[in-house]
Design a protein around this motif. Structure first.
Motif, PDB file in Angstrom:
ATOM      1  N   VAL A   1       0.652  -1.209  -0.045  1.00  0.00           N
ATOM      2  CA  VAL A   1      -0.526   0.117   0.244  1.00  0.00           C
ATOM      3  C   VAL A   1       0.932   1.488   0.235  1.00  0.00           C
ATOM      4  N   SER A   2       1.915   1.466   0.255  1.00  0.00           N
ATOM      5  CA  SER A   2       2.756   1.939   0.408  1.00  0.00           C
ATOM      6  C   SER A   2       2.496   3.112  -0.877  1.00  0.00           C
ATOM      7  N   ASP A   3       2.646   4.132  -0.881  1.00  0.00           N
ATOM      8  CA  ASP A   3       2.649   5.213  -1.502  1.00  0.00           C
ATOM      9  C   ASP A   3       1.490   5.502  -2.893  1.00  0.00           C
ATOM     10  N   TYR A   4       0.259   4.702  -2.134  1.00  0.00           N
ATOM     11  CA  TYR A   4      -0.424   4.276  -2.567  1.00  0.00           C
ATOM     12  C   TYR A   4      -2.114   5.257  -2.702  1.00  0.00           C
ATOM     13  N   PRO A   5      -2.450   6.124  -3.178  1.00  0.00           N
ATOM     14  CA  PRO A   5      -2.729   7.640  -2.269  1.00  0.00           C
ATOM     15  C   PRO A   5      -4.303   7.094  -1.940  1.00  0.00           C
ATOM     16  N   LEU A   6      -5.027   5.552  -3.127  1.00  0.00           N
ATOM     17  CA  LEU A   6      -6.547   5.267  -2.724  1.00  0.00           C
ATOM     18  C   LEU A   6      -6.622   4.123  -1.662  1.00  0.00           C
ATOM     19  N   ALA A   7      -5.429   3.933  -0.966  1.00  0.00           N
ATOM     20  CA  ALA A   7      -5.455   3.130  -0.241  1.00  0.00           C
ATOM     21  C   ALA A   7      -5.538   3.549   1.675  1.00  0.00           C
ATOM     22  N   VAL A   8      -6.733   2.602   2.143  1.00  0.00           N
ATOM     23  CA  VAL A   8      -6.906   3.068   3.349  1.00  0.00           C
ATOM     24  C   VAL A   8      -7.027   1.609   4.269  1.00  0.00           C
TER      25      VAL A   8
END
Length: 385
Positions: A221-228
């Motif tokens: 998920v690192s550096d993925y702005p659409l991850a919560v």
């Protein structure tokens, strides 16, 4: 001791303020600081530092106008829309031991207003989950180590990924983790699914055993702005230890949450607790609407499905707004977390009012629709043709 009680009172007031996107009322701030000085004396350096720390934390925590955000991003019931436009959610989870969690997550999205809800689970879990509701689209594609020979693992992994990929572009959001378990082979397959979702720019909400997976492999998920990420107290502790190499510090909760989000590349984190705190690495928003003292298992699964749907609705809202926005923040993952949090809390409160100690997760799910209707009434349409 008296000073300590004053400080604790100040913190609770700060975090539960009902003002929309504003800091704690300035007059309240002055009164609290004056009381601290009156009790301890202006010359006592430690107390001045304590007051300053409180003010610094407050400056970073904004009480979200959660109901306004929920109303803004919830789409109207328009007869011109077709099936699927109100949300297509998928849950990746469910194994032999845990079949309730993926059901709770998937059915919650439907109860709130999603058009379609899928569950990708193991072959053993599929018949059970299907028996809970005919509304869910269940894909029995995942497998655990006990049912796979070592020499077949690579080919089966490719087959699982190909099956999920056929559907991936149709989803508005993916929920990873409810009832997933920690089987090594299953974890490997889900890791590949998450990588493909990331490549396809599909938002991902990670909960439950998905957080165990992510904590041990942050690159997912690192550096993925659409991850919560939606950790509870123990899951949050493990994330802090892994990323920040320290223990949870509630005295600097806001700063630590921001640092944690930044440390994972700006993912959005919803820290669950008495108050829900949400940050994407810039500011911290809190949702302090009263929920329920009943802590039955499964409420986090409701929240994951709720956040997934509201996240997809927030992206639709922001896309259609064309710059004419009347809400803040404008990050769809943060908006989805805020709306999902307030709805979950409202539903839990209503369920507890009626069921008291016997409140179960299924009771809370049944109040999702009523809670949403209270905050965002469905529009009525008449055929004028």
């Amino acid at each position: 001791m008296l000073i300590k009680h004053v400080v604790m009172s100040y913190r609770l007031t700060s975090l539960s303020s009902s003002n929309s996107h504003t800091l704690l009322n300035k007059a309240v701030l002055r009164r609290q600081l004056f009381l601290i000085r009156a009790l301890a004396g202006d010359t006592e350096l430690s107390n001045r530092k304590m007051a300053q720390q409180i003010e610094d934390v407050n400056a970073k925590v904004l009480e979200a106008d959660a109901e306004h955000i929920l109303r803004a991003i919830t789409p109207s019931l328009d007869p011109n829309r077709h099936k699927g436009q109100a949300g297509k959610i998928a849950v990746v989870g469910g194994c032999r031991e845990y079949t309730g969690a993926p059901y709770f997550s998937a059915i919650s999205a439907l109860k709130i207003g999603a058009d379609l809800s899928h569950v990708f689970c193991t072959e053993d879990a599929a018949p059970v989950i299907k028996s809970y509701s005919p509304e869910l689209i269940v894909h029995p594609v995942l497998q655990e180590s006990y049912s796979v020979r070592e020499e077949d693992k690579e080919s089966i992994s490719r087959k699982v990924l190909a099956e999920v990929d056929k559907w991936m572009e149709r989803f508005d959001c993916l929920v990873v983790g409810p009832g997933l378990g920690r089987d090594p082979f299953l974890m490997e397959c889900v890791s590949e699914i998450m990588k493909h979702a990331k490549d396809a720019k599909v938002p991902i909400v990670v909960d439950g055993d998905g957080l165990f997976l992510v904590t041990n492999c942050l690159d997912l998920v690192s550096d993925y702005p659409l991850a919560v990420l939606t950790p509870n107290v123990n899951e949050y502790k493990r994330l802090v230890q892994k990323v920040l190499k320290c223990e949870v510090n509630d005295e600097e909760a806001a700063e630590q949450l921001i640092s944690l989000s930044k440390g994972i590349g700006g993912v959005t984190i919803l820290r669950k607790g008495k108050f829900d705190f949400i940050s994407d690495g810039t500011t911290v928003h809190s949702v302090s609407v009263y929920g329920s003292p009943r802590r039955c298992g499964g409420q986090g699964d409701i929240l994951s499905g709720s956040v997934a749907l509201f996240l997809s609705w927030a992206r639709q809202y922001l896309s259609a707004a064309d710059g004419n926005l009347n809400i803040k923040p404008v990050n769809p993952t943060v908006l989805g977390c805020i709306a999902g949090s307030v709805l979950m809390r409202k539903a839990a409160s209503l369920a507890f009012c009626n069921k008291k100690r016997s409140t179960l997760t299924t009771d809370i799910i049944e109040y999702l629709g009523e809670s949403l209707e209270d905050m965002a009434p469905a529009n009525s349409y008449q055929d004028t043709n």
